[in-house]
Design a protein around this motif. Sequence first.
Motif, PDB file in Angstrom:
ATOM      1  N   LEU A   1      44.906  95.651   4.390  1.00 50.51           N
ATOM      2  CA  LEU A   1      45.639  94.574   4.532  1.00 50.51           C
ATOM      3  C   LEU A   1      47.164  94.611   5.296  1.00 50.51           C
ATOM      4  N   SER A   2      47.494  93.448   5.749  1.00 49.45           N
ATOM      5  CA  SER A   2      48.467  93.383   6.510  1.00 49.45           C
ATOM      6  C   SER A   2      49.743  93.582   5.401  1.00 49.45           C
ATOM      7  N   ARG A   3      50.990  94.535   5.484  1.00 42.10           N
ATOM      8  CA  ARG A   3      51.943  94.521   4.742  1.00 42.10           C
ATOM      9  C   ARG A   3      53.063  94.547   5.727  1.00 42.10           C
ATOM     10  N   GLY A   4      53.018  94.046   6.905  1.00 40.55           N
ATOM     11  CA  GLY A   4      53.946  94.018   7.938  1.00 40.55           C
ATOM     12  C   GLY A   4      54.096  93.060   8.759  1.00 40.55           C
ATOM     13  N   ASP A   5      54.538  92.788   9.857  1.00 37.53           N
ATOM     14  CA  ASP A   5      54.406  91.945  10.977  1.00 37.53           C
ATOM     15  C   ASP A   5      52.980  91.474  11.452  1.00 37.53           C
ATOM     16  N   LEU A   6      52.892  90.325  12.042  1.00 33.89           N
ATOM     17  CA  LEU A   6      51.535  90.094  12.916  1.00 33.89           C
ATOM     18  C   LEU A   6      51.490  91.079  14.098  1.00 33.89           C
ATOM     19  N   THR A   7      50.200  91.339  14.328  1.00 34.03           N
ATOM     20  CA  THR A   7      50.267  92.248  15.663  1.00 34.03           C
ATOM     21  C   THR A   7      49.850  91.155  16.617  1.00 34.03           C
ATOM     22  N   ASP A   8      50.152  91.788  17.885  1.00 35.51           N
ATOM     23  CA  ASP A   8      49.945  91.004  19.067  1.00 35.51           C
ATOM     24  C   ASP A   8      48.607  90.124  19.126  1.00 35.51           C
ATOM     25  N   ASP A   9      47.606  90.803  18.911  1.00 33.35           N
ATOM     26  CA  ASP A   9      46.158  90.465  18.808  1.00 33.35           C
ATOM     27  C   ASP A   9      45.936  89.093  17.684  1.00 33.35           C
ATOM     28  N   GLU A  10      46.668  89.503  16.629  1.00 35.57           N
ATOM     29  CA  GLU A  10      46.456  88.161  15.404  1.00 35.57           C
ATOM     30  C   GLU A  10      47.237  87.223  15.853  1.00 35.57           C
ATOM     31  N   TRP A  11      48.517  87.291  16.600  1.00 36.83           N
ATOM     32  CA  TRP A  11      49.560  86.301  16.950  1.00 36.83           C
ATOM     33  C   TRP A  11      48.603  85.621  17.907  1.00 36.83           C
ATOM     34  N   ALA A  12      48.197  85.942  18.853  1.00 37.70           N
ATOM     35  CA  ALA A  12      47.216  85.498  20.144  1.00 37.70           C
ATOM     36  C   ALA A  12      46.216  84.530  19.192  1.00 37.70           C
ATOM     37  N   VAL A  13      45.678  84.872  18.313  1.00 32.37           N
ATOM     38  CA  VAL A  13      44.593  84.088  17.683  1.00 32.37           C
ATOM     39  C   VAL A  13      45.308  82.618  17.007  1.00 32.37           C
ATOM     40  N   LEU A  14      46.428  82.976  16.305  1.00 33.22           N
ATOM     41  CA  LEU A  14      47.259  81.948  15.517  1.00 33.22           C
ATOM     42  C   LEU A  14      48.138  80.929  16.590  1.00 33.22           C
ATOM     43  N   GLU A  15      48.466  81.367  17.831  1.00 35.84           N
ATOM     44  CA  GLU A  15      49.610  80.560  18.126  1.00 35.84           C
ATOM     45  C   GLU A  15      49.048  79.387  18.743  1.00 35.84           C
ATOM     46  N   PRO A  16      47.915  79.332  19.361  1.00 44.71           N
ATOM     47  CA  PRO A  16      47.444  78.057  19.947  1.00 44.71           C
ATOM     48  C   PRO A  16      47.006  77.069  18.945  1.00 44.71           C
ATOM     49  N   LEU A  17      47.109  77.255  17.702  1.00 47.10           N
ATOM     50  CA  LEU A  17      46.896  76.372  16.747  1.00 47.10           C
ATOM     51  C   LEU A  17      47.998  75.680  15.927  1.00 47.10           C
ATOM     52  N   LEU A  18      49.194  76.375  16.248  1.00 47.53           N
ATOM     53  CA  LEU A  18      50.449  75.900  15.483  1.00 47.53           C
ATOM     54  C   LEU A  18      51.053  74.694  16.092  1.00 47.53           C
ATOM     55  N   PRO A  19      51.768  74.036  15.079  1.00 48.64           N
ATOM     56  CA  PRO A  19      52.306  72.708  15.679  1.00 48.64           C
ATOM     57  C   PRO A  19      53.216  73.307  16.865  1.00 48.64           C
ATOM     58  N   ASN A  20      53.427  72.067  17.960  1.00 49.34           N
ATOM     59  CA  ASN A  20      54.321  72.315  18.990  1.00 49.34           C
ATOM     60  C   ASN A  20      55.531  71.660  18.801  1.00 49.34           C
ATOM     61  N   SER A  21      56.592  72.424  19.406  1.00 42.06           N
ATOM     62  CA  SER A  21      58.052  72.063  19.098  1.00 42.06           C
ATOM     63  C   SER A  21      58.290  70.614  20.028  1.00 42.06           C
ATOM     64  N   ASN A  22      57.174  70.356  20.863  1.00 45.54           N
ATOM     65  CA  ASN A  22      57.540  69.156  21.757  1.00 45.54           C
ATOM     66  C   ASN A  22      57.188  67.762  21.123  1.00 45.54           C
ATOM     67  N   ASN A  23      56.438  68.138  20.053  1.00 48.82           N
ATOM     68  CA  ASN A  23      56.026  66.769  19.352  1.00 48.82           C
ATOM     69  C   ASN A  23      56.688  66.592  18.000  1.00 48.82           C
ATOM     70  N   ARG A  24      57.921  67.356  17.798  1.00 49.88           N
ATOM     71  CA  ARG A  24      58.658  67.073  16.747  1.00 49.88           C
ATOM     72  C   ARG A  24      60.280  66.934  16.976  1.00 49.88           C
ATOM     73  N   CYS A  25      60.820  66.088  16.027  1.00 48.92           N
ATOM     74  CA  CYS A  25      62.575  65.884  16.542  1.00 48.92           C
ATOM     75  C   CYS A  25      63.045  67.276  16.211  1.00 48.92           C
ATOM     76  N   GLY A  26      64.157  67.562  16.991  1.00 54.17           N
ATOM     77  CA  GLY A  26      64.666  68.956  16.807  1.00 54.17           C
ATOM     78  C   GLY A  26      63.810  69.940  17.659  1.00 54.17           C
TER      79      GLY A  26
END
Length: 312
Positions: free
Chosen positions: A2-27
């Motif tokens: 299990l991860s005890r550190g930061d996300l790897t590049d492969d893991e971030w590639a899986v999660l990044e497209p699903l996260l909220p976009n800053s363009n759809n939020r104030c600030g």
Amino acid sequence: MLSRGDLTDDEWAVLEPLLPNSNNRCGRWRDHRQVINGIIHRLSTGCQRRWLPERFGSWQTVHKRHMLWSADGTWERLLRHVQAVADAAGDVDWNINIDSTSVRAHQHAAGAPTAPPPAPPSTSKGALQRSVHMHAHIRLRPFLAEAGASGEALGRSRGGLTTKVHLRADGKYRPLSLVVTPGQRADCAQFEPVMDKICVPRLGAGRPRRLPDSAGADKAYSNGLIRSYLQRRGIRHVIPEKSDTKSARLGRGSRGGRPPGFDKTRYKARNTVERAINKLKQFTAVATRYDKRGYVFLGTVTAAALLIWLHP
């Protein structure tokens, strides 16, 4: 492992497209990857948020982002997407097993206010954030009412304040669905809510998969209502019969009916849910509850389950 550190590049590639976009939020959102790494650090160590290392940015940002994503279902959406990818690749063993585990609540987990403070009539950034959290709390009122009298999934037992995590795990020791209740709640009462929460989407066309091939559980789930629930849905169950139930059935003779089917070989695989529980409790913030709000603790457990799926 299990991860005890930061996300790897492969893991971030899986999660990044699903996260909220800053363009759809104030600030402007602070970098999602940096914040998630801060959440992972707290999950693993259980440290106070104020003690997060500076490399994760402001601890308030990490805390608020985790609260918001716990309330609006972001963690659950990420978990379902990872499950859908695994299912499309044929990597999910649908012979599931059911169980629960008690989690001791830290003394600081008690004392949450009964209702969030009302947002002041202002258009400032802080007021907008408070308004988001207030409306999220209102949307979660049915869950909080089901969680217990306090609405925060906290119950009292001999060990003090406890929370119970009910889960369904696939044959590869990974949680498929999760529900949190006060620690004194019976396991069998939460069988249907957790089963109904199984929902693995299809990457292509088709309805989400909700029904497993078989379900195994211990004697705590041995009753007629649960067996009828599984039979109506065509799910083969492997649940041992209680000794008193067996004696009553034999005492009635032919009117007692046939004994329920039981596959001893299949029942030996029930330890997969115990292994899934052990994996969850490797995260300190899951093994001991520090979150005051019930929905935030559910988000904590869901985030830990997401990391388990990312690290098969």
